[in-house]
Structure formats: structure tokens, C-alpha cells
Scaffold this motif. Sequence first.
Motif, PDB file in Angstrom:
ATOM      1  N   LEU A 107     -25.749  42.584  77.794  1.00 20.38           N
ATOM      2  CA  LEU A 107     -26.996  43.216  78.222  1.00 20.38           C
ATOM      3  C   LEU A 107     -26.855  44.132  79.435  1.00 20.38           C
ATOM      4  O   LEU A 107     -27.739  44.938  79.691  1.00 20.38           O
ATOM      5  CB  LEU A 107     -28.048  42.143  78.523  1.00 20.38           C
ATOM      6  N   TYR A 110     -29.861  53.329  76.131  1.00 25.16           N
ATOM      7  CA  TYR A 110     -31.228  52.922  76.463  1.00 25.16           C
ATOM      8  C   TYR A 110     -31.957  52.426  75.215  1.00 25.16           C
ATOM      9  O   TYR A 110     -32.645  51.400  75.249  1.00 25.16           O
ATOM     10  CB  TYR A 110     -31.982  54.082  77.114  1.00 25.16           C
ATOM     11  N   LYS A 129     -33.093  46.211  70.875  1.00 25.75           N
ATOM     12  CA  LYS A 129     -32.445  44.923  70.595  1.00 25.75           C
ATOM     13  C   LYS A 129     -32.276  44.028  71.813  1.00 25.75           C
ATOM     14  O   LYS A 129     -31.936  42.863  71.668  1.00 25.75           O
ATOM     15  CB  LYS A 129     -31.056  45.157  69.980  1.00 25.75           C
ATOM     16  N   GLY A 130     -32.496  44.557  73.002  1.00 26.02           N
ATOM     17  CA  GLY A 130     -32.250  43.780  74.217  1.00 26.02           C
ATOM     18  C   GLY A 130     -33.105  42.529  74.309  1.00 26.02           C
ATOM     19  O   GLY A 130     -32.604  41.445  74.631  1.00 26.02           O
ATOM     20  N   PRO A 167     -23.855  48.162  77.772  1.00 23.55           N
ATOM     21  CA  PRO A 167     -24.626  49.407  77.732  1.00 23.55           C
ATOM     22  C   PRO A 167     -24.171  50.446  78.761  1.00 23.55           C
ATOM     23  O   PRO A 167     -24.188  51.646  78.480  1.00 23.55           O
ATOM     24  CB  PRO A 167     -26.062  48.946  78.016  1.00 23.55           C
ATOM     25  N   ILE A 184     -26.185  44.812  70.051  1.00 19.84           N
ATOM     26  CA  ILE A 184     -26.330  45.970  70.941  1.00 19.84           C
ATOM     27  C   ILE A 184     -25.457  47.118  70.442  1.00 19.84           C
ATOM     28  O   ILE A 184     -25.891  48.274  70.392  1.00 19.84           O
ATOM     29  CB  ILE A 184     -25.961  45.589  72.390  1.00 19.84           C
ATOM     30  N   SER A 206     -30.674  51.167  72.508  1.00 17.92           N
ATOM     31  CA  SER A 206     -30.130  49.889  72.047  1.00 17.92           C
ATOM     32  C   SER A 206     -30.691  48.731  72.861  1.00 17.92           C
ATOM     33  O   SER A 206     -30.998  47.676  72.311  1.00 17.92           O
ATOM     34  CB  SER A 206     -28.604  49.896  72.087  1.00 17.92           C
ATOM     35  N   LEU A 207     -30.844  48.922  74.163  1.00 18.90           N
ATOM     36  CA  LEU A 207     -31.452  47.871  74.983  1.00 18.90           C
ATOM     37  C   LEU A 207     -32.944  47.737  74.697  1.00 18.90           C
ATOM     38  O   LEU A 207     -33.480  46.630  74.658  1.00 18.90           O
ATOM     39  CB  LEU A 207     -31.231  48.151  76.464  1.00 18.90           C
ATOM     40  N   ARG A 208     -33.614  48.854  74.512  1.00 18.14           N
ATOM     41  CA  ARG A 208     -35.052  48.824  74.242  1.00 18.14           C
ATOM     42  C   ARG A 208     -35.339  48.141  72.903  1.00 18.14           C
ATOM     43  O   ARG A 208     -36.258  47.339  72.786  1.00 18.14           O
ATOM     44  CB  ARG A 208     -35.618  50.239  74.246  1.00 18.14           C
ATOM     45  N   VAL A 236     -31.881  39.918  71.820  1.00 17.04           N
ATOM     46  CA  VAL A 236     -30.640  39.289  72.263  1.00 17.04           C
ATOM     47  C   VAL A 236     -30.930  38.315  73.400  1.00 17.04           C
ATOM     48  O   VAL A 236     -30.396  37.205  73.432  1.00 17.04           O
ATOM     49  CB  VAL A 236     -29.602  40.356  72.691  1.00 17.04           C
ATOM     50  N   LEU A 237     -31.782  38.711  74.327  1.00 15.41           N
ATOM     51  CA  LEU A 237     -32.088  37.842  75.459  1.00 15.41           C
ATOM     52  C   LEU A 237     -32.823  36.581  75.020  1.00 15.41           C
ATOM     53  O   LEU A 237     -32.412  35.473  75.351  1.00 15.41           O
ATOM     54  CB  LEU A 237     -32.915  38.598  76.501  1.00 15.41           C
TER      55      LEU A 237
END
Length: 118
Positions: A90, A37, A43-44, A94, A21, A39-41, A47-48
Motif C-alpha cells: 500500500l 493513484y 483497490k487500496g 505504488p 495493486i 490503483s490505490l483509489r 486490500v486494506l
Amino acid sequence: QVSLVNLAMGLGISVEFVAHIMHEFVESKGSRTERAYASLRNKGASVLTGIAITKFIGVLVLAFASTRIFEIYYFRVYMILVVVGALHGLIFLPVILSIMGPPQLKTIPPIQAEENSN
């Protein structure tokens, strides 16, 4: 020895959730909120699914161990590490990055070759 193994595994698991992230945040362009946003979109989901769920399933097997030491020192500790690490990487990270993350990296133009090099 058990606590040393837990320390080493804890450090590795914790860094794994944060590194992807954070790397994506640093490489993204835009404001801090846009980069958080992005980074979550980007790689999120990886990672999950790739880290959190696979580690959760792997650690869940230890819940059925017949020896008490595996249940207490490995299952409980690693389950807490996976849950807290996933929540931190997560959700918490962020939000903190969008509030006070590092500024956007400036792109450095490529070095131009000298015209008269022989």
C-alpha cells in the motif's frame, strides 16, 4: 516442517498484497503517477480491509495461544508478514511503480472477421 509452512504462508501472504495493486496499475490508463493513484483509489481500500485487517485479526488470535511454539513461530512471523506486506503493497509498491513502473499497455484492436468467410 515449521519453517517450510512459514515459507509457504509467507509467499502467499506477500503475493496477495502485491497482486491486486499491481494488476490495477497495469490495467489503468494514464501516466505512471496517475496509474499508481488509480490503483490505490480502486483497490487500496479492498486490500486494506479485505486482506490486511482480516489477516491481522486472524493472526491476533495466535497471540493468546498457550503453547510457546504458536506464539513464536506463528504469531510473530505472521504478524510481521502482515504488517510488512501491507506497508509494501500500500505504500512502497505504488511509489516505486509511479517512479519506474512498466509503461501503459497498448490496446489491441479486436480481430476483424474476414468478409468472405463461408
